[in-house]
Motif scaffolding. Structure first.
Motif, PDB file in Angstrom:
ATOM      1  N   TRP A  12      -6.453 -14.777  -3.370  1.00  0.00           N
ATOM      2  CA  TRP A  12      -6.572 -15.845  -2.370  1.00  0.00           C
ATOM      3  C   TRP A  12      -5.384 -15.863  -1.404  1.00  0.00           C
ATOM      4  O   TRP A  12      -5.496 -16.266  -0.250  1.00  0.00           O
ATOM      5  CB  TRP A  12      -6.706 -17.183  -3.102  1.00  0.00           C
ATOM      6  N   GLY A  44     -14.432 -12.959 -10.254  1.00  0.00           N
ATOM      7  CA  GLY A  44     -15.317 -14.095  -9.988  1.00  0.00           C
ATOM      8  C   GLY A  44     -15.352 -14.347  -8.494  1.00  0.00           C
ATOM      9  O   GLY A  44     -15.816 -13.519  -7.712  1.00  0.00           O
ATOM     10  N   GLY A  46     -12.605 -14.744  -6.638  1.00  0.00           N
ATOM     11  CA  GLY A  46     -11.361 -14.295  -6.017  1.00  0.00           C
ATOM     12  C   GLY A  46     -10.429 -15.443  -5.648  1.00  0.00           C
ATOM     13  O   GLY A  46      -9.656 -15.339  -4.708  1.00  0.00           O
ATOM     14  N   SER A  48      -8.041 -16.602  -7.657  1.00  0.00           N
ATOM     15  CA  SER A  48      -6.679 -16.370  -8.143  1.00  0.00           C
ATOM     16  C   SER A  48      -5.867 -15.900  -6.954  1.00  0.00           C
ATOM     17  O   SER A  48      -6.413 -15.319  -6.025  1.00  0.00           O
ATOM     18  CB  SER A  48      -6.664 -15.282  -9.208  1.00  0.00           C
ATOM     19  N   ALA A  53      -7.439 -10.117 -10.035  1.00  0.00           N
ATOM     20  CA  ALA A  53      -8.787  -9.535 -10.053  1.00  0.00           C
ATOM     21  C   ALA A  53      -8.858  -8.359  -9.073  1.00  0.00           C
ATOM     22  O   ALA A  53      -9.860  -8.163  -8.395  1.00  0.00           O
ATOM     23  CB  ALA A  53      -9.819 -10.608  -9.717  1.00  0.00           C
ATOM     24  N   THR A 107     -10.140 -26.482  -6.583  1.00  0.00           N
ATOM     25  CA  THR A 107     -11.285 -25.968  -5.833  1.00  0.00           C
ATOM     26  C   THR A 107     -12.478 -25.855  -6.773  1.00  0.00           C
ATOM     27  O   THR A 107     -12.305 -25.531  -7.948  1.00  0.00           O
ATOM     28  CB  THR A 107     -11.006 -24.586  -5.208  1.00  0.00           C
ATOM     29  N   GLY A 114     -13.941 -16.853 -14.551  1.00  0.00           N
ATOM     30  CA  GLY A 114     -12.584 -17.001 -14.004  1.00  0.00           C
ATOM     31  C   GLY A 114     -11.872 -18.204 -14.614  1.00  0.00           C
ATOM     32  O   GLY A 114     -10.662 -18.168 -14.861  1.00  0.00           O
ATOM     33  N   ALA A 117     -10.655 -17.085 -17.979  1.00  0.00           N
ATOM     34  CA  ALA A 117      -9.604 -16.054 -17.915  1.00  0.00           C
ATOM     35  C   ALA A 117      -8.240 -16.645 -17.538  1.00  0.00           C
ATOM     36  O   ALA A 117      -7.208 -16.091 -17.894  1.00  0.00           O
ATOM     37  CB  ALA A 117     -10.009 -14.973 -16.926  1.00  0.00           C
ATOM     38  N   HIS A 121      -6.641 -25.698 -15.368  1.00  0.00           N
ATOM     39  CA  HIS A 121      -6.357 -27.113 -15.631  1.00  0.00           C
ATOM     40  C   HIS A 121      -6.657 -27.907 -14.369  1.00  0.00           C
ATOM     41  O   HIS A 121      -6.756 -27.345 -13.285  1.00  0.00           O
ATOM     42  CB  HIS A 121      -4.869 -27.283 -15.984  1.00  0.00           C
ATOM     43  N   ALA A 171     -15.851  -8.260 -20.431  1.00  0.00           N
ATOM     44  CA  ALA A 171     -16.541  -9.023 -19.368  1.00  0.00           C
ATOM     45  C   ALA A 171     -17.306 -10.165 -20.021  1.00  0.00           C
ATOM     46  O   ALA A 171     -18.208  -9.930 -20.853  1.00  0.00           O
ATOM     47  CB  ALA A 171     -17.492  -8.114 -18.597  1.00  0.00           C
ATOM     48  N   ILE A 172     -16.964 -11.382 -19.677  1.00  0.00           N
ATOM     49  CA  ILE A 172     -17.663 -12.548 -20.230  1.00  0.00           C
ATOM     50  C   ILE A 172     -19.027 -12.641 -19.554  1.00  0.00           C
ATOM     51  O   ILE A 172     -19.136 -12.548 -18.324  1.00  0.00           O
ATOM     52  CB  ILE A 172     -16.828 -13.834 -20.009  1.00  0.00           C
ATOM     53  N   TRP A 309      -9.233 -21.515   4.203  1.00  0.00           N
ATOM     54  CA  TRP A 309      -7.985 -22.034   4.760  1.00  0.00           C
ATOM     55  C   TRP A 309      -6.829 -21.082   4.487  1.00  0.00           C
ATOM     56  O   TRP A 309      -5.777 -21.150   5.131  1.00  0.00           O
ATOM     57  CB  TRP A 309      -7.672 -23.433   4.247  1.00  0.00           C
ATOM     58  N   TYR A 402       2.677 -19.875 -13.880  1.00  0.00           N
ATOM     59  CA  TYR A 402       1.215 -19.767 -14.063  1.00  0.00           C
ATOM     60  C   TYR A 402       0.766 -18.367 -13.654  1.00  0.00           C
ATOM     61  O   TYR A 402       0.883 -17.976 -12.491  1.00  0.00           O
ATOM     62  CB  TYR A 402       0.550 -20.824 -13.177  1.00  0.00           C
ATOM     63  N   GLY A 404      -2.185 -17.142 -13.326  1.00  0.00           N
ATOM     64  CA  GLY A 404      -3.337 -17.126 -12.414  1.00  0.00           C
ATOM     65  C   GLY A 404      -2.929 -17.183 -10.950  1.00  0.00           C
ATOM     66  O   GLY A 404      -3.743 -16.942 -10.063  1.00  0.00           O
ATOM     67  N   LYS A 405      -1.660 -17.529 -10.704  1.00  0.00           N
ATOM     68  CA  LYS A 405      -1.193 -17.626  -9.326  1.00  0.00           C
ATOM     69  C   LYS A 405      -0.028 -16.681  -9.053  1.00  0.00           C
ATOM     70  O   LYS A 405       0.319 -16.457  -7.902  1.00  0.00           O
ATOM     71  CB  LYS A 405      -0.782 -19.076  -9.031  1.00  0.00           C
TER      72      LYS A 405
HETATM   73  C1  FAD Z   1      -7.470 -24.013  -3.464  1.00  0.00           C
HETATM   74  C2  FAD Z   1      -7.239 -23.616  -4.878  1.00  0.00           C
HETATM   75  C3  FAD Z   1      -6.896 -24.580  -5.795  1.00  0.00           C
HETATM   76  C4  FAD Z   1      -6.687 -24.232  -7.120  1.00  0.00           C
HETATM   77  N1  FAD Z   1      -6.350 -25.219  -7.997  1.00  0.00           N
HETATM   78  C5  FAD Z   1      -6.152 -24.908  -9.287  1.00  0.00           C
HETATM   79  C6  FAD Z   1      -5.835 -25.924 -10.233  1.00  0.00           C
HETATM   80  O1  FAD Z   1      -5.715 -27.103  -9.898  1.00  0.00           O
HETATM   81  N2  FAD Z   1      -5.694 -25.559 -11.525  1.00  0.00           N
HETATM   82  C7  FAD Z   1      -5.850 -24.264 -11.935  1.00  0.00           C
HETATM   83  O2  FAD Z   1      -5.726 -23.997 -13.130  1.00  0.00           O
HETATM   84  N3  FAD Z   1      -6.133 -23.286 -11.066  1.00  0.00           N
HETATM   85  C8  FAD Z   1      -6.288 -23.578  -9.756  1.00  0.00           C
HETATM   86  N4  FAD Z   1      -6.604 -22.585  -8.877  1.00  0.00           N
HETATM   87  C9  FAD Z   1      -6.734 -21.211  -9.378  1.00  0.00           C
HETATM   88  C10 FAD Z   1      -8.169 -20.918  -9.860  1.00  0.00           C
HETATM   89  O3  FAD Z   1      -8.713 -22.023 -10.541  1.00  0.00           O
HETATM   90  C11 FAD Z   1      -8.139 -19.758 -10.837  1.00  0.00           C
HETATM   91  O4  FAD Z   1      -7.463 -18.674 -10.280  1.00  0.00           O
HETATM   92  C12 FAD Z   1      -9.524 -19.311 -11.295  1.00  0.00           C
HETATM   93  O5  FAD Z   1      -9.339 -18.441 -12.383  1.00  0.00           O
HETATM   94  C13 FAD Z   1     -10.291 -18.588 -10.198  1.00  0.00           C
HETATM   95  O6  FAD Z   1     -11.601 -18.277 -10.643  1.00  0.00           O
HETATM   96  P1  FAD Z   1     -12.465 -17.142  -9.939  1.00  0.00           P
HETATM   97  O7  FAD Z   1     -13.864 -17.257 -10.418  1.00  0.00           O
HETATM   98  O8  FAD Z   1     -12.241 -17.145  -8.482  1.00  0.00           O
HETATM   99  O9  FAD Z   1     -11.838 -15.830 -10.588  1.00  0.00           O
HETATM  100  P2  FAD Z   1     -11.067 -14.608  -9.911  1.00  0.00           P
HETATM  101  O10 FAD Z   1      -9.921 -15.129  -9.147  1.00  0.00           O
HETATM  102  O11 FAD Z   1     -12.015 -13.721  -9.235  1.00  0.00           O
HETATM  103  O12 FAD Z   1     -10.524 -13.908 -11.225  1.00  0.00           O
HETATM  104  C14 FAD Z   1      -9.576 -14.585 -12.027  1.00  0.00           C
HETATM  105  C15 FAD Z   1      -9.481 -13.934 -13.382  1.00  0.00           C
HETATM  106  O13 FAD Z   1     -10.721 -14.118 -14.061  1.00  0.00           O
HETATM  107  C16 FAD Z   1     -11.182 -12.884 -14.564  1.00  0.00           C
HETATM  108  N5  FAD Z   1     -12.649 -12.979 -14.603  1.00  0.00           N
HETATM  109  C17 FAD Z   1     -13.474 -13.418 -13.630  1.00  0.00           C
HETATM  110  N6  FAD Z   1     -14.765 -13.367 -14.067  1.00  0.00           N
HETATM  111  C18 FAD Z   1     -14.722 -12.891 -15.339  1.00  0.00           C
HETATM  112  C19 FAD Z   1     -15.710 -12.597 -16.314  1.00  0.00           C
HETATM  113  N7  FAD Z   1     -17.021 -12.814 -16.104  1.00  0.00           N
HETATM  114  N8  FAD Z   1     -15.302 -12.085 -17.495  1.00  0.00           N
HETATM  115  C20 FAD Z   1     -13.989 -11.878 -17.770  1.00  0.00           C
HETATM  116  N9  FAD Z   1     -13.016 -12.141 -16.878  1.00  0.00           N
HETATM  117  C21 FAD Z   1     -13.375 -12.646 -15.677  1.00  0.00           C
HETATM  118  C22 FAD Z   1     -10.640 -11.847 -13.595  1.00  0.00           C
HETATM  119  O14 FAD Z   1     -10.569 -10.577 -14.197  1.00  0.00           O
HETATM  120  C23 FAD Z   1      -9.264 -12.426 -13.287  1.00  0.00           C
HETATM  121  O15 FAD Z   1      -8.337 -12.054 -14.272  1.00  0.00           O
HETATM  122  C24 FAD Z   1      -6.817 -22.880  -7.541  1.00  0.00           C
HETATM  123  C25 FAD Z   1      -7.155 -21.899  -6.612  1.00  0.00           C
HETATM  124  C26 FAD Z   1      -7.353 -22.253  -5.282  1.00  0.00           C
HETATM  125  C27 FAD Z   1      -7.713 -21.176  -4.293  1.00  0.00           C
END
Ligand code: FAD
Length: 462
Positions: A12, A44, A46, A48, A53, A107, A114, A117, A121, A171-172, A309, A402, A404-405
């Motif tokens: 992201w 997922g 995207g 993170s 990912a 979001t 995701g 993974a 929170h 892969a979940i 954004w 964190y 994820g970020k």
């Molecule tokens: C505006 C914004 C606000 C956010 N606020 C928060 C917040 O308040 N709290 C918080 O915790 N996070 C927050 N995040 C981060 C977001 O919640 C996490 O990064 C989340 O994991 C993203 O999910 P995604 O589906 O986009 O996964 P991706 O970003 O595409 O992937 C994330 C991870 O998940 C894995 N993954 C995805 N799908 C699968 C699957 N089917 N099987 C196994 N692994 C998989 C990927 O390999 C990767 O490691 C925010 C992000 C944004 C952009």
């Protein structure tokens, strides 16, 4: 599986931009076929922020088309869905029936896979914990093609290690989770203006028993005696009888699509001290003048109102630096780190402070009881070395970043911040010893090749 394409992908924050092979999975058969292409990682939506990912030169398997609902029990609110279903899709279908997702990040455009993974929170962590608390079980395809069910009772090592496990264990495919019964899709909210960090921390402590949701927006430019000033927003799910008559007409309304899209990458100079200060004032005003009842879209997911954004930070991109420090000594640690940031040359933009409750996740889950602070920084040449200084301060305070970020941690710092990583490594060794599932963050933080694990699951040397 769709045809393989070569594409540039990032997280992201638009960094790092890496070239890799991309394919879409539509069903379990596609995932199984993808395993024959060498190293892969699931993706997922995207959301993170960095290299979680992406898989430089190797396969990224997009799971978002595996987005069907499988079963729902209206008596208990237990839903089974494919892992590419997003929280937005769940809310759109089930909120009008009085059921809502239990754990909501900033979001709603995140998939169930995701969410597991990164063991995500929300603003209600102090009351509800992290995503794991809403999940009953999931199915996962392993590197050898087997599909296992993982729950607290069955393959429990695999269950726990996936929460925060960055998609590196398989892969979940499907997820069974609990939804929360709600009378309305509105929140009663209150804004508390704090003149400095002490007042903000007091307000966080005083409101945590009464309000399920709380988040503080901090003025990123305030210094000295004003350090930490901002607005704390707290709220609860509104009951039907509390709503004003106008909202009672459609108490379970679902939200609209994003209203505005950032059309192109804005040039980075749009974010300078002046624009940040103007934006801070606007945010301050909006946060402190909220209505007493507000829809979930503006309460839980305000950033979703603007599509893409992230392009507003320009082509160089940005990071979100999010850390947590333990509650004990946490006030002082947050103050020290905040001061370091406001006195630096790295311009922070959005700043968010929250309080976490007890940890509930797996060995690599992020939350711990304490204070978490998230700061957006546009990328500059000074940023990476600056975050290294911050990492040391976070570590000294007993905290962590964190994953994820995260964009810049190295293996050494990661191991110090996540001392339970050896436990996770043992599970990886058991289910995917060849590291078939791998990603750029996997190689950056966890994967050291050709070094045997000792019996605690640690690599004997780096
Ligand atoms: C505006 C914004 C606000 C956010 N606020 C928060 C917040 O308040 N709290 C918080 O915790 N996070 C927050 N995040 C981060 C977001 O919640 C996490 O990064 C989340 O994991 C993203 O999910 P995604 O589906 O986009 O996964 P991706 O970003 O595409 O992937 C994330 C991870 O998940 C894995 N993954 C995805 N799908 C699968 C699957 N089917 N099987 C196994 N692994 C998989 C990927 O390999 C990767 O490691 C925010 C992000 C944004 C952009």
């Amino acid at each position: 599986m769709s045809d393989l394409k070569e594409e540039y992908l990032s997280g992201w924050g638009n960094i790092p931009m890496v070239r890799g092979k991309i394919a879409f999975a539509h069903d379990e058969g596609d995932v199984s076929r993808a395993l024959k292409n060498g190293s892969l990682i699931s993706r997922g939506k995207g959301r993170s922020y960095a290299d979680q990912a992406t898989n430089n030169g190797e396969l990224v398997l997009k799971m978002e088309k595996m987005n069907r609902f499988i079963s729902f029990d209206p008596g208990t609110g237990i839903l089974t869905a494919q892992a590419g279903v997003t929280l937005a899709e769940i809310i759109n279908v089930f909120a009008p029936r009085g059921w809502f997702t239990m754990i909501n990040p900033g979001t709603k455009y995140v998939t169930l896979g995701g969410a597991i993974a990164n063991d995500i929170h929300g603003k209600a962590h102090h009351a509800d914990g992290s995503f794991v608390n809403s999940v009953i079980e999931f199915t996962i395809m392993l590197a050898d093609g087997r599909v296992l069910t993982a729950s607290r009772e069955e393959n429990d090592d695999l269950f726990w290690a996936n929460f925060g496990g960055l998609g590196l264990l398989g892969a979940i495919l499907t997820v069974t989770l609990k939804l929360r019964k709600v009378e309305t899709t509105y929140f009663s909210q209150k804004a508390i203006v704090a003149r400095n960090l002490e007042e903000m921390m007091d307000a966080l402590d005083e409101t945590e028993q009464t309000y399920r949701h709380s988040v503080a927006w901090i003025d990123s430019l305030a210094k000295g005696k004003n350090l930490g000033r901002g607005v704390l927003t707290v709220g609860n799910e509104a009951r039907f009888d509390e709503l004003p008559p106008k909202l009672q007409k459609d108490p379970l309304a679902v939200g609209a699509k994003p209203k505005i899209t950032v059309p192109v990458y804005l040039p980075s100079f749009t974010l300078n001290k002046l624009t940040i200060s103007v934006l801070n004032s606007v945010l301050h005003y909006l946060q402190s003048h909220g209505k007493p009842f507000t829809h979930y879209d503006s309460f839980l997911f305000p950033l979703d109102a603007i599509n893409e954004w992230n392009k507003g930070y320009g082509k160089r991109g940005f990071i979100q630096y999010q850390f947590v420090v333990p509650e004990e000594g946490g006030r002082e640690s947050v103050r020290r780190i905040m001061k370091e940031i406001t006195e630096s040359d790295c311009k922070p933009f959005l700043n968010v402070l929250k309080k976490f409750g007890e940890a509930s996740g797996g060995p690599l889950s992020f939350p711990m009881k304490g204070y978490t602070f998230a700061i957006d920084f546009p990328i500059t040449d000074q940023l990476e070395p600056f975050t290294k200084r911050l990492d040391e301060m976070v570590l000294d305070a007993g905290g962590r970043i964190y994953l994820g970020k995260d964009a810049f941690l190295d293996m050494d710092m990661f191991r110090k911040m996540y001392p339970n990583y050896g436990e996770w490594m043992k599970v990886k060794q058991k289910y995917d010893p060849e590291w078939h599932f791998n990603s750029d963050i996997g190689r950056r933080l966890l994967h050291t090749e050709h070094i045997p694990l000792d019996d605690t699951g640690m690599k004997s040397t780096i």
